[in-house]
Motif scaffolding. Sequence first.
Motif, PDB file in Angstrom:
ATOM      1  N   LEU A 189       0.992 -67.142  31.999  1.00  0.00           N
ATOM      2  CA  LEU A 189       1.463 -68.372  31.367  1.00  0.00           C
ATOM      3  C   LEU A 189       1.402 -68.222  29.855  1.00  0.00           C
ATOM      4  O   LEU A 189       0.385 -67.776  29.308  1.00  0.00           O
ATOM      5  N   PHE A 190       2.486 -68.621  29.173  1.00  0.00           N
ATOM      6  CA  PHE A 190       2.511 -68.720  27.726  1.00  0.00           C
ATOM      7  C   PHE A 190       2.487 -70.197  27.333  1.00  0.00           C
ATOM      8  O   PHE A 190       3.269 -70.996  27.848  1.00  0.00           O
ATOM      9  N   ALA A 191       1.615 -70.539  26.391  1.00  0.00           N
ATOM     10  CA  ALA A 191       1.556 -71.908  25.867  1.00  0.00           C
ATOM     11  C   ALA A 191       1.144 -71.818  24.405  1.00  0.00           C
ATOM     12  O   ALA A 191       0.564 -70.821  23.968  1.00  0.00           O
ATOM     13  N   ASN A 192       1.457 -72.868  23.631  1.00  0.00           N
ATOM     14  CA  ASN A 192       0.809 -72.967  22.324  1.00  0.00           C
ATOM     15  C   ASN A 192      -0.349 -73.953  22.448  1.00  0.00           C
ATOM     16  O   ASN A 192      -0.597 -74.508  23.531  1.00  0.00           O
ATOM     17  N   ASP A 193      -1.065 -74.178  21.358  1.00  0.00           N
ATOM     18  CA  ASP A 193      -2.263 -75.002  21.466  1.00  0.00           C
ATOM     19  C   ASP A 193      -1.948 -76.439  21.863  1.00  0.00           C
ATOM     20  O   ASP A 193      -2.675 -77.055  22.654  1.00  0.00           O
ATOM     21  N   ALA A 194      -0.811 -76.990  21.374  1.00  0.00           N
ATOM     22  CA  ALA A 194      -0.441 -78.358  21.729  1.00  0.00           C
ATOM     23  C   ALA A 194      -0.078 -78.467  23.207  1.00  0.00           C
ATOM     24  O   ALA A 194      -0.451 -79.433  23.897  1.00  0.00           O
ATOM     25  N   GLN A 195       0.648 -77.484  23.716  1.00  0.00           N
ATOM     26  CA  GLN A 195       1.033 -77.501  25.136  1.00  0.00           C
ATOM     27  C   GLN A 195      -0.182 -77.305  26.033  1.00  0.00           C
ATOM     28  O   GLN A 195      -0.294 -77.943  27.089  1.00  0.00           O
ATOM     29  N   ALA A 196      -1.091 -76.427  25.617  1.00  0.00           N
ATOM     30  CA  ALA A 196      -2.314 -76.216  26.397  1.00  0.00           C
ATOM     31  C   ALA A 196      -3.137 -77.492  26.476  1.00  0.00           C
ATOM     32  O   ALA A 196      -3.744 -77.796  27.517  1.00  0.00           O
ATOM     33  N   LYS A 197      -3.143 -78.265  25.395  1.00  0.00           N
ATOM     34  CA  LYS A 197      -3.870 -79.537  25.413  1.00  0.00           C
ATOM     35  C   LYS A 197      -3.227 -80.517  26.385  1.00  0.00           C
ATOM     36  O   LYS A 197      -3.919 -81.249  27.107  1.00  0.00           O
ATOM     37  N   VAL A 198      -1.883 -80.559  26.422  1.00  0.00           N
ATOM     38  CA  VAL A 198      -1.196 -81.439  27.366  1.00  0.00           C
ATOM     39  C   VAL A 198      -1.579 -81.079  28.798  1.00  0.00           C
ATOM     40  O   VAL A 198      -1.818 -81.952  29.641  1.00  0.00           O
ATOM     41  N   LEU A 199      -1.662 -79.781  29.100  1.00  0.00           N
ATOM     42  CA  LEU A 199      -1.946 -79.337  30.463  1.00  0.00           C
ATOM     43  C   LEU A 199      -3.401 -79.540  30.869  1.00  0.00           C
ATOM     44  O   LEU A 199      -3.697 -79.713  32.052  1.00  0.00           O
ATOM     45  N   THR A 200      -4.314 -79.503  29.905  1.00  0.00           N
ATOM     46  CA  THR A 200      -5.742 -79.504  30.261  1.00  0.00           C
ATOM     47  C   THR A 200      -6.539 -80.651  29.656  1.00  0.00           C
ATOM     48  O   THR A 200      -7.650 -80.925  30.114  1.00  0.00           O
ATOM     49  N   GLY A 201      -6.020 -81.276  28.603  1.00  0.00           N
ATOM     50  CA  GLY A 201      -6.784 -82.284  27.893  1.00  0.00           C
ATOM     51  C   GLY A 201      -7.821 -81.705  26.945  1.00  0.00           C
ATOM     52  O   GLY A 201      -8.584 -82.456  26.320  1.00  0.00           O
ATOM     53  N   ARG A 202      -7.856 -80.379  26.794  1.00  0.00           N
ATOM     54  CA  ARG A 202      -8.851 -79.735  25.939  1.00  0.00           C
ATOM     55  C   ARG A 202      -8.270 -79.465  24.551  1.00  0.00           C
ATOM     56  O   ARG A 202      -7.192 -78.887  24.427  1.00  0.00           O
ATOM     57  N   PRO A 205      -8.459 -74.302  22.118  1.00  0.00           N
ATOM     58  CA  PRO A 205      -7.560 -73.422  22.880  1.00  0.00           C
ATOM     59  C   PRO A 205      -8.284 -72.486  23.838  1.00  0.00           C
ATOM     60  O   PRO A 205      -7.795 -72.246  24.951  1.00  0.00           O
ATOM     61  N   ALA A 206      -9.434 -71.958  23.437  1.00  0.00           N
ATOM     62  CA  ALA A 206     -10.167 -71.062  24.335  1.00  0.00           C
ATOM     63  C   ALA A 206     -10.641 -71.798  25.587  1.00  0.00           C
ATOM     64  O   ALA A 206     -10.555 -71.278  26.707  1.00  0.00           O
ATOM     65  N   SER A 207     -11.117 -73.024  25.408  1.00  0.00           N
ATOM     66  CA  SER A 207     -11.533 -73.828  26.562  1.00  0.00           C
ATOM     67  C   SER A 207     -10.340 -74.159  27.449  1.00  0.00           C
ATOM     68  O   SER A 207     -10.435 -74.117  28.683  1.00  0.00           O
ATOM     69  N   ALA A 208      -9.202 -74.473  26.823  1.00  0.00           N
ATOM     70  CA  ALA A 208      -7.992 -74.761  27.595  1.00  0.00           C
ATOM     71  C   ALA A 208      -7.561 -73.538  28.396  1.00  0.00           C
ATOM     72  O   ALA A 208      -7.172 -73.652  29.569  1.00  0.00           O
ATOM     73  N   ALA A 209      -7.647 -72.358  27.779  1.00  0.00           N
ATOM     74  CA  ALA A 209      -7.261 -71.135  28.478  1.00  0.00           C
ATOM     75  C   ALA A 209      -8.145 -70.900  29.703  1.00  0.00           C
ATOM     76  O   ALA A 209      -7.658 -70.507  30.768  1.00  0.00           O
ATOM     77  N   LYS A 210      -9.428 -71.147  29.563  1.00  0.00           N
ATOM     78  CA  LYS A 210     -10.339 -70.962  30.694  1.00  0.00           C
ATOM     79  C   LYS A 210     -10.002 -71.913  31.842  1.00  0.00           C
ATOM     80  O   LYS A 210     -10.032 -71.531  33.015  1.00  0.00           O
ATOM     81  N   VAL A 211      -9.647 -73.163  31.497  1.00  0.00           N
ATOM     82  CA  VAL A 211      -9.246 -74.124  32.528  1.00  0.00           C
ATOM     83  C   VAL A 211      -7.967 -73.646  33.223  1.00  0.00           C
ATOM     84  O   VAL A 211      -7.838 -73.713  34.454  1.00  0.00           O
ATOM     85  N   LEU A 212      -7.028 -73.135  32.458  1.00  0.00           N
ATOM     86  CA  LEU A 212      -5.724 -72.755  33.009  1.00  0.00           C
ATOM     87  C   LEU A 212      -5.804 -71.544  33.928  1.00  0.00           C
ATOM     88  O   LEU A 212      -4.904 -71.342  34.756  1.00  0.00           O
ATOM     89  N   THR A 213      -6.865 -70.742  33.815  1.00  0.00           N
ATOM     90  CA  THR A 213      -6.986 -69.613  34.735  1.00  0.00           C
ATOM     91  C   THR A 213      -7.312 -70.057  36.161  1.00  0.00           C
ATOM     92  O   THR A 213      -7.331 -69.221  37.069  1.00  0.00           O
ATOM     93  N   ALA A 214      -7.531 -71.332  36.367  1.00  0.00           N
ATOM     94  CA  ALA A 214      -7.633 -71.843  37.742  1.00  0.00           C
ATOM     95  C   ALA A 214      -6.278 -71.777  38.435  1.00  0.00           C
ATOM     96  O   ALA A 214      -6.208 -71.773  39.674  1.00  0.00           O
ATOM     97  N   TRP A 215      -5.189 -71.746  37.642  1.00  0.00           N
ATOM     98  CA  TRP A 215      -3.839 -71.678  38.200  1.00  0.00           C
ATOM     99  C   TRP A 215      -3.170 -70.332  37.956  1.00  0.00           C
ATOM    100  O   TRP A 215      -2.368 -69.889  38.784  1.00  0.00           O
ATOM    101  N   PHE A 216      -3.476 -69.694  36.833  1.00  0.00           N
ATOM    102  CA  PHE A 216      -2.776 -68.468  36.439  1.00  0.00           C
ATOM    103  C   PHE A 216      -3.787 -67.352  36.203  1.00  0.00           C
ATOM    104  O   PHE A 216      -4.782 -67.559  35.502  1.00  0.00           O
ATOM    105  N   PRO A 217      -3.543 -66.152  36.743  1.00  0.00           N
ATOM    106  CA  PRO A 217      -4.481 -65.047  36.515  1.00  0.00           C
ATOM    107  C   PRO A 217      -4.662 -64.702  35.039  1.00  0.00           C
ATOM    108  O   PRO A 217      -5.746 -64.299  34.624  1.00  0.00           O
ATOM    109  N   GLN A 218      -3.583 -64.860  34.249  1.00  0.00           N
ATOM    110  CA  GLN A 218      -3.666 -64.540  32.826  1.00  0.00           C
ATOM    111  C   GLN A 218      -2.977 -65.649  32.018  1.00  0.00           C
ATOM    112  O   GLN A 218      -1.943 -66.179  32.434  1.00  0.00           O
TER     113      GLN A 218
END
Length: 297
Positions: A189-202, A205-218
């Motif tokens: 998954l590619f996201a910027n920091d604003a998009q990562a916040k929309v997806l995770t509420g975090r 960015p590092a915290s958002a990335a960790k949350v997103l690995t529940a759905w995406f391996p990388q």
Amino acid sequence: MTRVVVVGDLMTDAVARARYPLARASDTPAVVTMHGGGSGANIASWLAVEGAEVAFVGRRGADITGRNRDMELMGYGVDARLVMDPERPTGTCVVLVTHKGERTLLSDPGANAALSPEDLPRDLFSQGGHLHVSGYTLLNEGSRDAGLAAIDHARRAGMSISVDCASAAPLERTGAEPFLEWTGSAKLLFANDAQAKVLTGRDDPASAAKVLTAWFPQVVIKLGAEGALWYTNNRPEPVRAPADHIERSVDGTGAGDAFTAGFLQPWLEGKQPADALAAGNALAAKAISNLGARPRL
């Protein structure tokens, strides 16, 4: 070399660069230029000029603008698989750039909104290839079925899959839960920091990335002037790479697309995440130094 298939949007960008602060409800002097655009088509173009074997699947109008965009893609070396729409025009995006460099996009998807599963050439979906789906294709209700069908074809063929998040505002309008459900079979998954916040509420960015690995391996998160990071769930901390120094910033339009293209090629070659991040940052810097979202022909 892995063949990359990009399914996504094709646009003409009308870039208006204001010379002074915007005079609301009045006139502001500006420099207006026209360029090829569309996130998916931009990614395909940057991949092709960097030497990748790439096909782009999209839809254009039966107008001279669409013909020009088609010829541009071929000029970059892209295998352009464009379906001509007899009713809708080629998509257009007005890119309003303030005197301080802030960008606001006004988009009319045109023919992009009619991309359908029947428009997907089945010969492109074969084992050993890679599919990248533009988030705009999934966020637009008219083209969503085509994006989902492409992901399904790629999964069945044994291809690797990546997706991007397109833009924060339409992503927020659509909702995080549906987007994650549609894209959960992607490896990257590619996201910027604003998009990562929309997806995770975090916010972080590092915290958002960790949350997103529940759905995406990388997960890759683009951080603008702070560079980018990559994370996978078997690491304690993300891998980070600083942004390249830019002598003169000309136009940030398409920089994120250039980053995606720059990252994908070394990633597909099995190189280290730090090397892929550095390549993405280098190509983004090159894009920022050019006018428009595409490489210079």
